[in-house]
Write a protein that holds these residues in place. Structure first.
Motif, mmCIF file in Angstrom:
data_model
loop_
_atom_site.group_PDB
_atom_site.id
_atom_site.type_symbol
_atom_site.label_atom_id
_atom_site.label_comp_id
_atom_site.label_asym_id
_atom_site.label_seq_id
_atom_site.Cartn_x
_atom_site.Cartn_y
_atom_site.Cartn_z
ATOM 1 N N ILE A 174 -49.751 93.113 68.215
ATOM 2 C CA ILE A 174 -48.435 93.255 67.416
ATOM 3 C C ILE A 174 -47.188 93.570 68.359
ATOM 4 C CG2 ILE A 174 -47.058 94.420 65.728
ATOM 5 C CD1 ILE A 174 -50.058 94.844 64.453
ATOM 6 N N ASN B 140 -49.366 92.495 59.427
ATOM 7 C CA ASN B 140 -49.572 93.666 60.452
ATOM 8 C C ASN B 140 -49.592 95.114 59.816
ATOM 9 O OD1 ASN B 140 -49.034 91.622 62.508
ATOM 10 N ND2 ASN B 140 -46.761 91.963 62.219
ATOM 11 N N ASN C 31 -53.115 89.222 59.397
ATOM 12 C CA ASN C 31 -53.282 90.632 60.491
ATOM 13 C C ASN C 31 -53.334 91.685 59.791
ATOM 14 O OD1 ASN C 31 -54.150 91.328 63.192
ATOM 15 N ND2 ASN C 31 -51.731 91.779 63.733
#
Length: 338
Positions: free
Chosen positions: A58, A150, A183
């Motif tokens: 990230i 994320n 993610n």
């Protein structure tokens, strides 16, 4: 031709026809000499790469850059409540601990939540959002319509102990997903205490849309119900790729039969590619549709939109499957009529 000089804090460019003078002090600038000019602060954006426990690296945004890109900053448990029924963009700037918070699942989120490589810790959610339209979904979100990326959810518990006439979809991140999850990961446990779940998964209960580069190492425990899986309970027309589940799936259903249980998903009528499951699956009672990766990989035909067949490619499982020595237990390994 032009020459440049700095004298007493003044930066001056001399050209043949005119003089442009820029006086600089900190982030401020004053320009003289031209009627038309443009001055802007130099680009100073710095993104920090971060991997942590995430599947993909990230590029973390600073608070200043996030605000410049139109994000609303999230720093506290109270800030998270802004996601309720919102279509805005949000971003985490730090980990958030929900220990001791009586969490009500967030309803109707249609925006973007960027975890920015941070985690929400110690979430416990054990009841639906009775004021919303999706009061049979239990998770951090009830039904997710937006995008989440994320974001980690660590040491979290999503459970159903309801005994009313509803059947529930339970997952740590969301009960049901109609959005996009990328993610993200969960740890902790997802559990059905009452045997009332329609779908139960470590990440999401019921997936209708997109999940990519995500995983769950949350154990999945059920007293009954149906469509129980390590990552998602049911993948109904959804697309899942580059994702996995590693924790055990334990079903203590006694004499009550369950429908669909697998190390990755209990039921698939969507597309699954490049995924795997490594957790053990243990069943104490009768079942229809149980497998190391998927319980039931199904076929469905509708007069309005034709045939649908669950598609699984480039995927595998390695966990141990334990079933009763007596009682009905039918294992599906290929598409079957519905």
């Amino acid at each position: 031709n032009a020459t440049a000089s700095i004298t007493n804090g003044k930066f001056t460019i001399d050209s043949t026809n005119s003089t442009l003078a820029i006086t600089v002090s900190g982030d401020m600038a004053r320009v003289t000499g031209y009627a038309n000019y443009s001055v802007s602060k130099a680009e100073t954006s710095v993104q920090t790469p971060y991997k942590g426990n995430f599947s993909q690296t990230i590029m973390r945004l600073s608070e200043e850059d996030a605000i410049a890109q139109g994000y609303t900053v999230i720093k506290t448990a109270n800030d998270l409540k802004q996601l309720e029924s919102s279509s805005k963009k949000f971003i985490l700037m730090n980990d958030i601990d929900l220990s001791g918070v009586d969490w009500t699942p967030l309803e109707g989120f249609r925006g973007i939540l960027d975890g920015n490589g941070y985690v929400i810790k110690n979430l416990t959610v054990a009841k639906p959002n009775l004021t919303g339209d999706h009061n049979d979904d239990i998770g951090f979100f009830t039904t997710l319509f937006g995008e989440v990326k994320n974001l980690g959810l660590e040491n979290c518990t999503a459970s159903c102990s309801e005994t009313d006439s509803f059947t529930y979809s339970v997952g740590i991140l969301a009960g049901t997903n109609f959005g996009t999850i990328t993610n993200c990961y969960t740890t902790g446990k997802a559990e059905d205490i009452s045997g009332k779940t329609a779908t139960l998964g470590g990440l999401v209960g019921n997936n209708f849309q997109e999940i990519h580069y995500s995983y769950s190492s949350a154990s999945v425990n059920a007293q009954g119900g149906s469509n129980i899986g390590g990552l998602v309970g049911e993948n109904f027309y959804g697309n899942i790729s580059y994702s996995y589940a590693t924790a055990a799936v334990n079903i203590n259903n006694g004499g009550s039969p369950i429908m669909g249980a697998g190390g990755f998903t209990g039921y698939n009528l969507g597309n699954i590619t490049d995924c795997y499951a490594t957790g053990n699956i243990t069943l104490s009672g009768p079942a229809i549709g149980i497998g190391g990766f998927v319980g039931t990989n199904n076929y469905y035909k509708d007069d309005s939109d034709g045939e649908h067949i669950g598609q699984i490619s480039n995927s595998y499982c390695s966990g141990k499957l334990t079933v009763p020595t007596s009682g009905a237990c039918l294992l599906y390994t290929s598409p079957s009529p519905r």
